[in-house]
Design a protein around this motif. Structure first.
Motif, PDB file in Angstrom:
ATOM      1  N   MET A 107       0.807  -1.218   0.000  1.00 42.25           N
ATOM      2  CA  MET A 107       0.000   0.000   0.000  1.00 42.25           C
ATOM      3  C   MET A 107       0.843   1.274   0.000  1.00 42.25           C
ATOM      4  O   MET A 107       0.314   2.366  -0.221  1.00 42.25           O
ATOM      5  N   LEU A 108       2.137   1.152   0.244  1.00 40.41           N
ATOM      6  CA  LEU A 108       2.980   2.344   0.325  1.00 40.41           C
ATOM      7  C   LEU A 108       3.019   3.153  -0.969  1.00 40.41           C
ATOM      8  O   LEU A 108       3.090   4.376  -0.915  1.00 40.41           O
ATOM      9  N   PRO A 109       2.970   2.521  -2.151  1.00 39.75           N
ATOM     10  CA  PRO A 109       2.915   3.352  -3.362  1.00 39.75           C
ATOM     11  C   PRO A 109       1.660   4.222  -3.456  1.00 39.75           C
ATOM     12  O   PRO A 109       1.670   5.257  -4.110  1.00 39.75           O
ATOM     13  N   PHE A 110       0.580   3.813  -2.811  1.00 35.23           N
ATOM     14  CA  PHE A 110      -0.652   4.597  -2.824  1.00 35.23           C
ATOM     15  C   PHE A 110      -0.669   5.621  -1.695  1.00 35.23           C
ATOM     16  O   PHE A 110      -1.050   6.775  -1.908  1.00 35.23           O
ATOM     17  N   VAL A 111      -0.313   5.176  -0.491  1.00 38.67           N
ATOM     18  CA  VAL A 111      -0.338   6.038   0.690  1.00 38.67           C
ATOM     19  C   VAL A 111       0.946   5.796   1.476  1.00 38.67           C
ATOM     20  O   VAL A 111       0.973   4.966   2.389  1.00 38.67           O
ATOM     21  N   PRO A 112       2.020   6.492   1.145  1.00 41.12           N
ATOM     22  CA  PRO A 112       3.295   6.236   1.813  1.00 41.12           C
ATOM     23  C   PRO A 112       3.247   6.457   3.321  1.00 41.12           C
ATOM     24  O   PRO A 112       3.998   5.824   4.058  1.00 41.12           O
ATOM     25  N   GLU A 171      -5.120  12.065   0.845  1.00 43.34           N
ATOM     26  CA  GLU A 171      -3.893  12.512   0.194  1.00 43.34           C
ATOM     27  C   GLU A 171      -4.252  13.377  -1.025  1.00 43.34           C
ATOM     28  O   GLU A 171      -5.072  13.004  -1.860  1.00 43.34           O
ATOM     29  N   SER A 172      -3.608  14.534  -1.124  1.00 40.80           N
ATOM     30  CA  SER A 172      -3.925  15.472  -2.207  1.00 40.80           C
ATOM     31  C   SER A 172      -2.875  15.502  -3.296  1.00 40.80           C
ATOM     32  O   SER A 172      -3.109  16.067  -4.354  1.00 40.80           O
ATOM     33  N   TRP A 173      -1.690  14.895  -3.027  1.00 35.06           N
ATOM     34  CA  TRP A 173      -0.652  14.984  -4.036  1.00 35.06           C
ATOM     35  C   TRP A 173      -0.838  13.920  -5.097  1.00 35.06           C
ATOM     36  O   TRP A 173      -1.443  12.886  -4.890  1.00 35.06           O
ATOM     37  N   HIS A 179       7.935  14.060  -6.856  1.00 36.06           N
ATOM     38  CA  HIS A 179       8.059  14.139  -5.404  1.00 36.06           C
ATOM     39  C   HIS A 179       7.354  12.960  -4.738  1.00 36.06           C
ATOM     40  O   HIS A 179       7.869  12.389  -3.767  1.00 36.06           O
ATOM     41  N   ALA A 180       6.181  12.593  -5.248  1.00 38.71           N
ATOM     42  CA  ALA A 180       5.454  11.462  -4.665  1.00 38.71           C
ATOM     43  C   ALA A 180       6.229  10.165  -4.854  1.00 38.71           C
ATOM     44  O   ALA A 180       6.296   9.332  -3.952  1.00 38.71           O
ATOM     45  N   MET A 181       6.827  10.002  -6.020  1.00 36.77           N
ATOM     46  CA  MET A 181       7.602   8.782  -6.277  1.00 36.77           C
ATOM     47  C   MET A 181       8.815   8.701  -5.348  1.00 36.77           C
ATOM     48  O   MET A 181       9.160   7.634  -4.851  1.00 36.77           O
ATOM     49  N   LEU A 182       9.462   9.846  -5.098  1.00 37.24           N
ATOM     50  CA  LEU A 182      10.601   9.858  -4.183  1.00 37.24           C
ATOM     51  C   LEU A 182      10.142   9.537  -2.764  1.00 37.24           C
ATOM     52  O   LEU A 182      10.798   8.761  -2.051  1.00 37.24           O
ATOM     53  N   ARG A 183       9.019  10.127  -2.321  1.00 37.52           N
ATOM     54  CA  ARG A 183       8.505   9.817  -0.985  1.00 37.52           C
ATOM     55  C   ARG A 183       8.188   8.333  -0.862  1.00 37.52           C
ATOM     56  O   ARG A 183       8.463   7.714   0.167  1.00 37.52           O
ATOM     57  N   ASP A 184       7.607   7.755  -1.932  1.00 39.55           N
ATOM     58  CA  ASP A 184       7.309   6.325  -1.913  1.00 39.55           C
ATOM     59  C   ASP A 184       8.571   5.514  -1.645  1.00 39.55           C
ATOM     60  O   ASP A 184       8.596   4.610  -0.809  1.00 39.55           O
ATOM     61  N   ARG A 185       9.620   5.826  -2.382  1.00 41.85           N
ATOM     62  CA  ARG A 185      10.875   5.088  -2.249  1.00 41.85           C
ATOM     63  C   ARG A 185      11.455   5.230  -0.842  1.00 41.85           C
ATOM     64  O   ARG A 185      11.908   4.250  -0.241  1.00 41.85           O
ATOM     65  N   ILE A 186      11.412   6.437  -0.311  1.00 45.76           N
ATOM     66  CA  ILE A 186      11.992   6.670   1.003  1.00 45.76           C
ATOM     67  C   ILE A 186      11.165   5.995   2.094  1.00 45.76           C
ATOM     68  O   ILE A 186      11.716   5.383   3.029  1.00 45.76           O
TER      69      ILE A 186
END
Length: 287
Positions: A107-112, A171-173, A179-186
Protein backbone atom coordinates in the motif's frame (compact mmCIF):
# COMPACT_ATOMS: atom_id res chain seq x y z
CA UNK A 1 -11.50 -22.90 8.19
CA UNK A 2 -10.68 -22.00 11.77
CA UNK A 3 -7.20 -23.51 11.49
CA UNK A 4 -6.40 -20.97 8.77
CA UNK A 5 -7.45 -18.13 11.07
CA UNK A 6 -5.43 -19.52 13.95
CA UNK A 7 -2.35 -19.58 11.74
CA UNK A 8 -2.98 -15.89 11.05
CA UNK A 9 -2.91 -15.05 14.77
CA UNK A 10 -6.68 -15.03 15.47
CA UNK A 11 -7.90 -16.67 18.65
CA UNK A 12 -11.07 -16.81 20.71
CA UNK A 13 -11.22 -15.00 24.04
CA UNK A 14 -12.04 -17.42 26.83
CA UNK A 15 -12.59 -20.39 24.53
CA UNK A 16 -12.98 -21.53 20.94
CA UNK A 17 -13.35 -19.09 18.08
CA UNK A 18 -17.02 -20.02 17.58
CA UNK A 19 -17.17 -19.09 13.92
CA UNK A 20 -17.15 -20.46 10.41
CA UNK A 21 -14.40 -19.13 8.17
CA UNK A 22 -12.96 -19.50 4.72
CA UNK A 23 -9.55 -18.19 3.70
CA UNK A 24 -8.36 -17.92 0.10
CA UNK A 25 -4.94 -16.71 -1.00
CA UNK A 26 -4.47 -14.61 -4.12
CA UNK A 27 -0.78 -13.87 -4.37
CA UNK A 28 0.19 -11.57 -1.51
CA UNK A 29 -3.46 -10.95 -0.54
CA UNK A 30 -5.62 -13.08 1.73
CA UNK A 31 -9.41 -12.85 1.34
CA UNK A 32 -11.26 -14.10 4.40
CA UNK A 33 -14.99 -14.70 4.78
CA UNK A 34 -16.15 -15.19 8.38
CA UNK A 35 -19.53 -15.61 10.08
CA UNK A 36 -20.84 -16.66 13.48
CA UNK A 37 -23.07 -15.82 16.42
CA UNK A 38 -22.18 -13.94 19.57
CA UNK A 39 -18.44 -14.26 20.17
CA UNK A 40 -15.31 -12.36 21.07
CA UNK A 41 -11.93 -12.80 19.45
CA UNK A 42 -8.64 -11.05 18.97
CA UNK A 43 -5.98 -10.79 16.28
CA UNK A 44 -2.35 -10.68 17.38
CA UNK A 45 0.61 -10.20 15.07
CA UNK A 46 2.76 -13.17 14.15
CA UNK A 47 5.79 -10.92 14.61
CA UNK A 48 6.39 -7.38 15.86
CA UNK A 49 5.63 -4.44 13.59
CA UNK A 50 2.71 -3.66 11.34
CA UNK A 51 3.13 -6.14 8.50
CA UNK A 52 -0.42 -6.06 7.09
CA UNK A 53 -3.52 -3.92 6.77
CA UNK A 54 -6.99 -5.43 7.22
CA UNK A 55 -9.83 -3.97 5.15
CA UNK A 56 -12.96 -5.33 6.86
CA UNK A 57 -16.44 -5.08 5.36
CA UNK A 58 -19.09 -5.88 7.98
CA UNK A 59 -22.09 -7.38 6.21
CA UNK A 60 -24.26 -8.17 9.21
CA UNK A 61 -24.29 -7.61 12.94
CA UNK A 62 -23.32 -5.00 15.52
CA UNK A 63 -19.80 -5.18 16.87
CA UNK A 64 -17.71 -3.56 19.59
CA UNK A 65 -14.00 -2.87 19.64
CA UNK A 66 -11.57 -1.55 22.23
CA UNK A 67 -10.53 2.08 21.87
CA UNK A 68 -8.36 3.61 24.58
CA UNK A 69 -9.18 0.81 27.00
CA UNK A 70 -12.98 1.10 26.59
CA UNK A 71 -15.44 -0.88 24.46
CA UNK A 72 -17.04 1.13 21.65
CA UNK A 73 -20.12 -0.20 19.79
CA UNK A 74 -20.67 0.24 16.08
CA UNK A 75 -22.78 -0.95 13.16
CA UNK A 76 -20.46 0.71 10.63
CA UNK A 77 -19.91 -1.27 7.44
CA UNK A 78 -16.18 -0.61 7.11
CA UNK A 79 -13.19 -0.97 9.42
CA UNK A 80 -9.58 -0.44 8.37
CA UNK A 81 -7.09 -1.81 10.87
CA UNK A 82 -3.34 -2.44 11.00
CA UNK A 83 -3.44 -6.15 11.74
CA UNK A 84 0.08 -6.08 13.14
CA UNK A 85 -1.35 -4.48 16.29
CA UNK A 86 -3.26 -6.56 18.82
CA UNK A 87 -6.94 -5.74 18.70
CA UNK A 88 -10.10 -7.33 20.04
CA UNK A 89 -13.59 -7.43 18.56
CA UNK A 90 -16.85 -8.56 20.16
CA UNK A 91 -20.11 -9.50 18.40
CA UNK A 92 -23.30 -9.89 20.43
CA UNK A 93 -25.56 -11.39 17.74
CA UNK A 94 -25.37 -13.17 14.40
CA UNK A 95 -22.74 -11.56 12.20
CA UNK A 96 -20.66 -11.92 9.06
CA UNK A 97 -17.88 -10.00 7.40
CA UNK A 98 -15.32 -10.28 4.61
CA UNK A 99 -11.69 -9.19 5.00
CA UNK A 100 -8.87 -8.36 2.61
CA UNK A 101 -5.54 -8.82 4.45
CA UNK A 102 -2.92 -6.91 2.51
CA UNK A 103 0.84 -6.55 3.07
CA UNK A 104 1.51 -3.06 4.33
CA UNK A 105 4.36 -2.52 1.89
CA UNK A 106 1.97 -3.10 -1.04
CA UNK A 107 0.00 0.00 0.00
CA UNK A 108 2.98 2.34 0.32
CA UNK A 109 2.92 3.35 -3.36
CA UNK A 110 -0.65 4.60 -2.82
CA UNK A 111 -0.34 6.04 0.69
CA UNK A 112 3.30 6.24 1.81
CA UNK A 113 2.35 7.68 5.21
CA UNK A 114 -0.16 5.09 6.37
CA UNK A 115 -2.06 5.64 9.60
CA UNK A 116 -1.53 2.93 12.21
CA UNK A 117 -4.83 3.60 13.98
CA UNK A 118 -8.02 1.58 13.62
CA UNK A 119 -10.48 3.59 11.49
CA UNK A 120 -14.26 3.07 11.36
CA UNK A 121 -16.42 4.42 8.51
CA UNK A 122 -20.19 4.77 8.65
CA UNK A 123 -20.91 4.75 4.91
CA UNK A 124 -19.51 3.05 1.82
CA UNK A 125 -18.75 4.81 -1.43
CA UNK A 126 -19.78 3.21 -4.73
CA UNK A 127 -16.23 1.89 -5.38
CA UNK A 128 -16.12 0.46 -1.85
CA UNK A 129 -19.42 -1.36 -2.41
CA UNK A 130 -17.93 -2.77 -5.60
CA UNK A 131 -14.84 -3.90 -3.68
CA UNK A 132 -17.01 -5.60 -1.05
CA UNK A 133 -18.96 -7.48 -3.75
CA UNK A 134 -15.71 -8.49 -5.48
CA UNK A 135 -14.24 -9.86 -2.24
CA UNK A 136 -17.44 -11.78 -1.49
CA UNK A 137 -17.32 -13.42 -4.89
CA UNK A 138 -13.60 -14.17 -4.58
CA UNK A 139 -13.93 -15.93 -1.22
CA UNK A 140 -17.19 -17.76 -1.96
CA UNK A 141 -16.25 -19.14 -5.38
CA UNK A 142 -15.86 -22.92 -5.55
CA UNK A 143 -13.98 -23.10 -8.84
CA UNK A 144 -10.28 -23.85 -9.02
CA UNK A 145 -8.36 -20.67 -9.78
CA UNK A 146 -5.46 -20.72 -12.22
CA UNK A 147 -2.17 -19.00 -11.30
CA UNK A 148 -2.89 -16.35 -13.89
CA UNK A 149 -6.31 -15.60 -12.42
CA UNK A 150 -4.88 -15.51 -8.90
CA UNK A 151 -2.39 -12.92 -10.06
CA UNK A 152 -5.19 -10.89 -11.67
CA UNK A 153 -7.31 -10.99 -8.49
CA UNK A 154 -4.27 -9.96 -6.46
CA UNK A 155 -3.65 -6.91 -8.66
CA UNK A 156 -7.33 -5.91 -8.63
CA UNK A 157 -7.60 -6.10 -4.82
CA UNK A 158 -4.39 -4.11 -4.38
CA UNK A 159 -5.60 -1.45 -6.79
CA UNK A 160 -9.04 -1.15 -5.16
CA UNK A 161 -7.62 -1.11 -1.63
CA UNK A 162 -4.89 1.37 -2.52
CA UNK A 163 -7.29 3.83 -4.07
CA UNK A 164 -9.69 3.43 -1.13
CA UNK A 165 -6.94 4.13 1.43
CA UNK A 166 -5.72 7.05 -0.62
CA UNK A 167 -9.20 8.57 -0.71
CA UNK A 168 -9.96 7.88 2.95
CA UNK A 169 -6.70 9.39 4.18
CA UNK A 170 -7.17 12.49 2.08
CA UNK A 171 -3.89 12.51 0.19
CA UNK A 172 -3.93 15.47 -2.21
CA UNK A 173 -0.65 14.98 -4.04
CA UNK A 174 -0.41 13.23 -7.38
CA UNK A 175 0.74 9.63 -7.23
CA UNK A 176 2.75 10.06 -10.42
CA UNK A 177 4.56 13.26 -9.46
CA UNK A 178 8.36 13.02 -9.02
CA UNK A 179 8.06 14.14 -5.40
CA UNK A 180 5.45 11.46 -4.67
CA UNK A 181 7.60 8.78 -6.28
CA UNK A 182 10.60 9.86 -4.18
CA UNK A 183 8.50 9.82 -0.98
CA UNK A 184 7.31 6.33 -1.91
CA UNK A 185 10.88 5.09 -2.25
CA UNK A 186 11.99 6.67 1.00
CA UNK A 187 9.00 5.42 3.01
CA UNK A 188 9.60 1.91 1.70
CA UNK A 189 13.27 2.17 2.69
CA UNK A 190 12.30 3.39 6.17
CA UNK A 191 9.90 0.47 6.62
CA UNK A 192 12.65 -1.97 5.63
CA UNK A 193 15.53 -0.42 7.59
CA UNK A 194 14.03 1.24 10.66
CA UNK A 195 15.56 -1.33 13.05
CA UNK A 196 19.05 -0.20 11.97
CA UNK A 197 20.40 2.23 14.56
CA UNK A 198 22.50 3.92 11.88
CA UNK A 199 19.53 4.84 9.68
CA UNK A 200 19.16 8.61 9.36
CA UNK A 201 17.95 11.17 6.76
CA UNK A 202 21.44 11.69 5.34
CA UNK A 203 21.86 8.00 4.57
CA UNK A 204 18.43 7.80 2.96
CA UNK A 205 19.28 10.79 0.78
CA UNK A 206 22.53 9.15 -0.33
CA UNK A 207 20.77 5.90 -1.15
CA UNK A 208 18.15 7.78 -3.18
CA UNK A 209 20.79 9.80 -5.03
CA UNK A 210 19.47 13.20 -3.95
CA UNK A 211 20.69 15.93 -1.65
CA UNK A 212 19.56 15.94 1.96
CA UNK A 213 18.16 19.43 1.48
CA UNK A 214 16.02 18.31 -1.46
CA UNK A 215 14.76 15.25 0.40
CA UNK A 216 13.79 17.33 3.41
CA UNK A 217 11.96 19.79 1.16
CA UNK A 218 9.98 16.96 -0.48
CA UNK A 219 8.78 15.68 2.89
CA UNK A 220 8.11 19.20 4.14
CA UNK A 221 5.76 19.66 1.20
CA UNK A 222 3.69 16.74 2.52
CA UNK A 223 3.65 18.14 6.05
CA UNK A 224 6.22 15.69 7.38
CA UNK A 225 9.94 15.28 8.05
CA UNK A 226 12.26 12.41 7.18
CA UNK A 227 13.49 12.10 10.76
CA UNK A 228 9.91 12.19 11.99
CA UNK A 229 8.89 9.30 9.73
CA UNK A 230 11.86 7.23 10.88
CA UNK A 231 10.84 7.85 14.48
CA UNK A 232 7.19 7.07 13.70
CA UNK A 233 8.06 3.75 12.07
CA UNK A 234 10.24 2.75 15.02
CA UNK A 235 7.46 3.73 17.40
CA UNK A 236 5.00 1.52 15.49
CA UNK A 237 7.25 -1.48 15.92
CA UNK A 238 7.87 -0.69 19.59
CA UNK A 239 4.17 -0.25 20.29
CA UNK A 240 3.30 -3.55 18.62
CA UNK A 241 6.00 -5.39 20.58
CA UNK A 242 4.97 -3.87 23.90
CA UNK A 243 1.31 -4.73 23.35
CA UNK A 244 1.99 -8.39 22.58
CA UNK A 245 2.18 -10.56 25.71
CA UNK A 246 4.49 -13.01 23.95
CA UNK A 247 7.26 -10.41 24.18
CA UNK A 248 6.81 -9.58 27.87
CA UNK A 249 10.11 -11.29 28.61
CA UNK A 250 11.89 -8.51 26.71
CA UNK A 251 13.02 -5.61 28.87
CA UNK A 252 12.15 -2.05 27.89
CA UNK A 253 15.78 -1.58 26.85
CA UNK A 254 15.63 -4.68 24.62
CA UNK A 255 12.42 -3.50 22.97
CA UNK A 256 14.07 -0.16 22.27
CA UNK A 257 17.05 -1.81 20.60
CA UNK A 258 14.88 -4.17 18.54
CA UNK A 259 12.81 -1.23 17.28
CA UNK A 260 15.86 0.80 16.28
CA UNK A 261 15.97 3.33 19.10
CA UNK A 262 19.33 4.21 20.58
CA UNK A 263 18.03 4.01 24.14
CA UNK A 264 14.96 3.31 26.24
CA UNK A 265 14.75 7.04 26.94
CA UNK A 266 14.50 7.98 23.27
CA UNK A 267 11.86 5.27 22.75
CA UNK A 268 9.83 6.52 25.70
CA UNK A 269 9.92 10.10 24.39
CA UNK A 270 8.80 8.96 20.93
CA UNK A 271 5.94 6.84 22.30
CA UNK A 272 4.73 9.64 24.56
CA UNK A 273 4.85 12.12 21.68
CA UNK A 274 3.04 9.89 19.16
CA UNK A 275 0.72 7.79 21.33
CA UNK A 276 0.57 9.83 24.57
CA UNK A 277 1.53 6.66 26.47
CA UNK A 278 4.81 5.46 27.94
CA UNK A 279 6.14 1.89 27.45
CA UNK A 280 4.73 0.53 30.70
CA UNK A 281 1.30 1.99 29.97
CA UNK A 282 1.31 0.41 26.51
CA UNK A 283 1.99 -2.98 28.09
CA UNK A 284 -0.92 -2.44 30.47
CA UNK A 285 -3.51 -1.05 28.01
CA UNK A 286 -3.83 -3.97 25.64
CA UNK A 287 -6.72 -4.20 23.19
Amino acid sequence: NQADLTRQGVRGVGGALGMAARVRAFGSVLVIGVSGTGSEFERRPLKPGLPTIDVIFVERGEFAYIDGGSWVSSRAPLMIAPSGLPHRVRFNSAWSFVVARIPREEMLPFVPMLSDEVRIYEELSVPEKAMRAFLQQAVEGEDQVSPGDRHTVNLMVLEMAGRMLRGRQGESWSQTSPHAMLRDRIMFAIAQQSADLQLDPARLAREAGVSLRHLQAVFSGAGATVAGEIKRERARVARSTLQDARFDDLSIEQVAREAGFGSATSMRRALEQIYRLNPRELRTLRG
